[in-house]
Design a protein around this motif. Structure first.
Motif, PDB file in Angstrom:
ATOM      1  N   LEU A   1      36.869  34.172  39.911  1.00  0.00           N
ATOM      2  CA  LEU A   1      37.020  34.693  41.267  1.00  0.00           C
ATOM      3  C   LEU A   1      38.453  35.167  41.522  1.00  0.00           C
ATOM      4  O   LEU A   1      38.663  36.204  42.152  1.00  0.00           O
ATOM      5  CB  LEU A   1      36.630  33.623  42.292  1.00  0.00           C
ATOM      6  N   ILE A   2      39.421  34.393  41.044  1.00  0.00           N
ATOM      7  CA  ILE A   2      40.823  34.798  41.213  1.00  0.00           C
ATOM      8  C   ILE A   2      41.088  36.096  40.459  1.00  0.00           C
ATOM      9  O   ILE A   2      41.761  36.999  40.960  1.00  0.00           O
ATOM     10  CB  ILE A   2      41.765  33.679  40.722  1.00  0.00           C
ATOM     11  N   PHE A   3      40.543  36.211  39.243  1.00  0.00           N
ATOM     12  CA  PHE A   3      40.721  37.434  38.451  1.00  0.00           C
ATOM     13  C   PHE A   3      40.085  38.639  39.148  1.00  0.00           C
ATOM     14  O   PHE A   3      40.721  39.694  39.279  1.00  0.00           O
ATOM     15  CB  PHE A   3      40.098  37.237  37.071  1.00  0.00           C
ATOM     16  N   LEU A   4      38.838  38.481  39.587  1.00  0.00           N
ATOM     17  CA  LEU A   4      38.156  39.595  40.245  1.00  0.00           C
ATOM     18  C   LEU A   4      38.838  39.963  41.557  1.00  0.00           C
ATOM     19  O   LEU A   4      38.976  41.147  41.888  1.00  0.00           O
ATOM     20  CB  LEU A   4      36.681  39.234  40.498  1.00  0.00           C
ATOM     21  N   GLY A   5      39.275  38.951  42.305  1.00  0.00           N
ATOM     22  CA  GLY A   5      39.992  39.220  43.549  1.00  0.00           C
ATOM     23  C   GLY A   5      41.307  39.931  43.291  1.00  0.00           C
ATOM     24  O   GLY A   5      41.680  40.857  44.024  1.00  0.00           O
ATOM     25  N   GLY A   6      42.009  39.514  42.232  1.00  0.00           N
ATOM     26  CA  GLY A   6      43.261  40.181  41.884  1.00  0.00           C
ATOM     27  C   GLY A   6      43.047  41.635  41.501  1.00  0.00           C
ATOM     28  O   GLY A   6      43.843  42.512  41.863  1.00  0.00           O
ATOM     29  N   ARG A   7      41.952  41.904  40.778  1.00  0.00           N
ATOM     30  CA  ARG A   7      41.633  43.281  40.405  1.00  0.00           C
ATOM     31  C   ARG A   7      41.343  44.123  41.647  1.00  0.00           C
ATOM     32  O   ARG A   7      41.748  45.296  41.724  1.00  0.00           O
ATOM     33  CB  ARG A   7      40.415  43.293  39.479  1.00  0.00           C
ATOM     34  N   MET A   8      40.654  43.543  42.611  1.00  0.00           N
ATOM     35  CA  MET A   8      40.347  44.270  43.839  1.00  0.00           C
ATOM     36  C   MET A   8      41.618  44.607  44.613  1.00  0.00           C
ATOM     37  O   MET A   8      41.787  45.726  45.101  1.00  0.00           O
ATOM     38  CB  MET A   8      39.401  43.444  44.717  1.00  0.00           C
TER      39      MET A   8
ATOM     40  N   LEU B   1      41.524  39.476  48.648  1.00  0.00           N
ATOM     41  CA  LEU B   1      42.304  38.301  49.052  1.00  0.00           C
ATOM     42  C   LEU B   1      41.387  37.116  49.360  1.00  0.00           C
ATOM     43  O   LEU B   1      41.710  35.969  49.026  1.00  0.00           O
ATOM     44  CB  LEU B   1      43.166  38.641  50.266  1.00  0.00           C
ATOM     45  N   CYS B   2      40.254  37.404  50.017  1.00  0.00           N
ATOM     46  CA  CYS B   2      39.280  36.336  50.281  1.00  0.00           C
ATOM     47  C   CYS B   2      38.772  35.732  48.983  1.00  0.00           C
ATOM     48  O   CYS B   2      38.637  34.511  48.858  1.00  0.00           O
ATOM     49  CB  CYS B   2      38.104  36.889  51.091  1.00  0.00           C
ATOM     50  N   LEU B   3      38.503  36.588  48.008  1.00  0.00           N
ATOM     51  CA  LEU B   3      37.987  36.125  46.731  1.00  0.00           C
ATOM     52  C   LEU B   3      39.013  35.237  46.020  1.00  0.00           C
ATOM     53  O   LEU B   3      38.665  34.216  45.424  1.00  0.00           O
ATOM     54  CB  LEU B   3      37.636  37.322  45.847  1.00  0.00           C
ATOM     55  N   ILE B   4      40.286  35.625  46.092  1.00  0.00           N
ATOM     56  CA  ILE B   4      41.351  34.806  45.493  1.00  0.00           C
ATOM     57  C   ILE B   4      41.396  33.438  46.172  1.00  0.00           C
ATOM     58  O   ILE B   4      41.543  32.405  45.515  1.00  0.00           O
ATOM     59  CB  ILE B   4      42.706  35.521  45.621  1.00  0.00           C
ATOM     60  N   GLY B   5      41.260  33.435  47.499  1.00  0.00           N
ATOM     61  CA  GLY B   5      41.259  32.172  48.230  1.00  0.00           C
ATOM     62  C   GLY B   5      40.093  31.276  47.842  1.00  0.00           C
ATOM     63  O   GLY B   5      40.277  30.071  47.617  1.00  0.00           O
TER      64      GLY B   5
END
Length: 211
Positions: free
Chosen positions: A81-88, A193-197
């Motif tokens: 989730l952190i990886f995908l959120g960072g990519r977004m 950012l939500c995904l990273i959280g």
């Protein structure tokens, strides 16, 4: 229960809004079929996800509540989730979110339903997401509210798909244009950012189980 529902909606949106094969297919069909395309594609996509939720729960439900499973799912799901959120966030910052409307295609309701399922199944990110992240979300929902929590998670998840693709197909069908590029970038960045959280929360919740 509200927290699980809202979390499932936001995570669902994070996958739905990103440029990809399913969004491109929806845009393509929407040029001819309008909002019907968004409904049929979402229905095919959601039926596939219903099958996956049932398969995961029935096949691995007895293992999802074990300490080892919670550690592995928390660490793996959190990192993904952190990886995908960072990519977004990165794509939003760099402006790598351009959407080009394809040429119109002939409408076919049955093929749109099947297309929504097959295009989703062919996406490697979709499979990875359901293997790594999906079990963790199902586990959390079941631990909190039992079968009702799993149902709530699924309904929130598909609500994100239906609402997004219906909006997209309505806009394209009526105006032949997509969402304002700047607004689209901001939406992707915010959801990233939500995904990273959420990913950080997954990761943090698994640490006490290790130590």
């Amino acid at each position: 229960m509200i927290a699980i529902f809202v979390q499932s909606i936001l995570i669902g949106y994070s996958g739905a809004v990103m440029p990809g094969s399913l969004l491109t297919y929806t845009l393509d069909q929407s040029l001819k079929s309008g909002v019907k395309a968004g409904f049929m594609v979402s229905l095919g996509h959601s039926l596939l996800e219903l099958f996956l939720v049932i398969a995961i729960f029935l096949g691995f439900g007895q293992y999802l509540t074990t300490t080892l499973a919670q550690i592995l799912i928390g660490l793996g799901g959190g990192l993904l989730l952190i990886f995908l959120g960072g990519r977004m966030v990165q794509d939003s910052w760099r402006g790598n979110t351009a959407i080009i409307l394809p040429a119109a295609a002939a409408p076919n309701n049955r093929s749109m339903l099947l297309g929504g399922a097959l295009i989703s199944a062919a996406n490697p990110y979709f499979i990875i997401w359901w293997v790594v992240v999906g079990p963790g979300l199902i586990m959390n929902a079941f631990n909190a509210f039992g079968f009702g929590g799993v149902l709530l998670f699924y309904l929130g998840h598909i609500l994100a798909d239906f609402s997004w693709y219906l909006l997209v197909s309505w806009l394209v069908g009526k105006t032949r244009t997509f969402i304002n590029p700047l607004v689209y970038r901001l939406v992707i960045g915010g959801l990233g950012l939500c995904l990273i959280g959420f990913g950080a929360g997954f990761f943090a919740n698994s640490l006490p189980l290790i130590f």
